[in-house]
Design a protein around this motif. Structure first.
Motif, PDB file in Angstrom:
ATOM      1  N   GLY A  57       9.194 -11.996  -7.953  1.00 20.50           N
ATOM      2  CA  GLY A  57      10.294 -10.918  -8.209  1.00 20.50           C
ATOM      3  C   GLY A  57      11.631 -11.501  -7.930  1.00 20.50           C
ATOM      4  N   GLN A  58      12.526 -11.161  -8.841  1.00 18.76           N
ATOM      5  CA  GLN A  58      13.879 -11.335  -8.552  1.00 18.76           C
ATOM      6  C   GLN A  58      14.769 -10.700  -9.300  1.00 18.76           C
ATOM      7  OE1 GLN A  58      14.642 -15.529 -10.381  1.00 18.76           O
ATOM      8  NE2 GLN A  58      13.794 -15.029 -12.186  1.00 18.76           N
ATOM      9  N   TRP A 101      10.549 -10.698 -13.446  1.00 21.11           N
ATOM     10  CA  TRP A 101       9.438 -11.113 -12.793  1.00 21.11           C
ATOM     11  C   TRP A 101       9.018 -12.643 -13.309  1.00 21.11           C
ATOM     12  CZ3 TRP A 101       7.339  -8.644  -8.934  1.00 21.11           C
ATOM     13  CH2 TRP A 101       7.747  -7.397  -8.832  1.00 21.11           C
ATOM     14  N   SER A 150       8.985 -12.590  -3.483  1.00 19.17           N
ATOM     15  CA  SER A 150      10.136 -12.379  -4.093  1.00 19.17           C
ATOM     16  C   SER A 150      11.290 -13.638  -3.774  1.00 19.17           C
ATOM     17  CB  SER A 150      10.676 -11.016  -3.471  1.00 19.17           C
ATOM     18  OG  SER A 150      11.890 -10.832  -3.658  1.00 19.17           O
ATOM     19  N   GLN A 186      13.170  -7.143  -1.464  1.00 21.10           N
ATOM     20  CA  GLN A 186      12.083  -6.511  -1.497  1.00 21.10           C
ATOM     21  C   GLN A 186      11.910  -6.016  -2.716  1.00 21.10           C
ATOM     22  OE1 GLN A 186      10.828  -3.729   1.731  1.00 21.10           O
ATOM     23  NE2 GLN A 186       9.370  -2.675   0.431  1.00 21.10           N
ATOM     24  N   HIS A 187      10.830  -6.180  -3.434  1.00 23.72           N
ATOM     25  CA  HIS A 187      10.356  -5.574  -4.802  1.00 23.72           C
ATOM     26  C   HIS A 187       9.122  -4.912  -4.494  1.00 23.72           C
ATOM     27  CE1 HIS A 187      13.730  -7.576  -7.092  1.00 23.72           C
ATOM     28  NE2 HIS A 187      13.369  -8.541  -6.343  1.00 23.72           N
ATOM     29  N   PRO A 221      10.520 -11.067   0.465  1.00 17.49           N
ATOM     30  CA  PRO A 221      11.206 -12.633   0.361  1.00 17.49           C
ATOM     31  C   PRO A 221      10.651 -13.381   1.724  1.00 17.49           C
ATOM     32  CG  PRO A 221      12.894 -11.145   0.736  1.00 17.49           C
ATOM     33  CD  PRO A 221      11.790 -10.141   0.432  1.00 17.49           C
ATOM     34  N   CYS A 228       8.643  -2.937 -11.185  1.00 18.08           N
ATOM     35  CA  CYS A 228       9.402  -3.043  -9.887  1.00 18.08           C
ATOM     36  C   CYS A 228       9.307  -1.530  -9.472  1.00 18.08           C
ATOM     37  CB  CYS A 228      10.599  -3.546  -9.820  1.00 18.08           C
ATOM     38  SG  CYS A 228      11.280  -3.636  -8.088  1.00 18.08           S
ATOM     39  N   CYS A 255      15.906  -2.236  -6.313  1.00 16.83           N
ATOM     40  CA  CYS A 255      16.513  -3.535  -5.995  1.00 16.83           C
ATOM     41  C   CYS A 255      17.912  -3.799  -6.234  1.00 16.83           C
ATOM     42  CB  CYS A 255      15.476  -4.581  -6.261  1.00 16.83           C
ATOM     43  SG  CYS A 255      15.051  -4.512  -8.150  1.00 16.83           S
TER      44      CYS A 255
END
Length: 183
Positions: free
Chosen positions: A92-93, A97, A116, A120-121, A141, A161, A165
């Motif tokens: 995740g970012q 994804w 991540s 946090q996702h 992460p 998600c 975020c």
């Protein structure tokens, strides 16, 4: 008539409890103990608990792993990745994804490497035809979580998600396409 706001008159605490009320209180306590025991046992032996190992990983190491996964995978015309092996990397970012979309086979176990890059996702997989069935995991992460997964039914699975975020959170989704395996 007595008021529910004002305390009752007299020494109400030492009054004997009605027999029927005692029976119902006992049944309620007994049922609560049964449910507590069932819940405790189910979390220890139930198949619903995600398993797997976690590893510390830096963002650079993670990006190298995901790039290697995408380079080794076959990329279809629609942009979906067909993994070269049993490892699938999904990271995740904000607000995407990395590693998705991906094409998998039914009846084959894959090791999902979840993490991540930034914050946090929530990693939620939902089948397209039954949105009430889902799995929810949290990815952090700096942590690579390897979770074995197997898909029984072909179809499109949506990855969402479910942990807020940032401003583009509502658009953070991807797909897993599951096709009939060659068994």
């Amino acid at each position: 008539m007595t008021s529910p706001i004002k305390p009752p008159k007299g020494n109400w605490w030492d009054q004997p409890v009605n027999r029927r009320e005692s029976i119902w209180l006992g049944l309620g306590v007994g049922w609560a103990l049964v449910l507590f025991g069932w819940m405790s046992a189910f979390t220890r032996i139930g198949d619903q608990n995600p398993i797997g190992e976690t590893y510390r990983v830096t963002e650079d190491e993670l990006r190298e792993k995901v790039d290697a996964f995408k380079d080794a995978a076959e990329e279809r015309e629609d942009g979906a990745y067909v993994p070269d092996g049993d490892d699938v990397f999904v990271v995740g970012q904000r607000f995407d994804w990395d590693g998705l979309p991906v094409v998998l086979e039914t009846g084959r176990e894959y090791d999902f490497h979840l993490s991540s890059y930034d914050v946090q996702h929530g990693f939620s997989i939902r089948p397209e035809h039954a949105l009430s069935q889902q799995i929810n995991l949290h990815v952090m992460p700096g942590e690579e979580w390897v979770v074995p997964m197997e898909f029984d039914e072909p179809g499109t699975y949506h990855v969402l998600c479910n942990e807020f975020c940032g401003e583009g959170h509502r658009g953070m989704h991807g797909t897993i396409i599951v096709e009939e395996g060659s068994q």
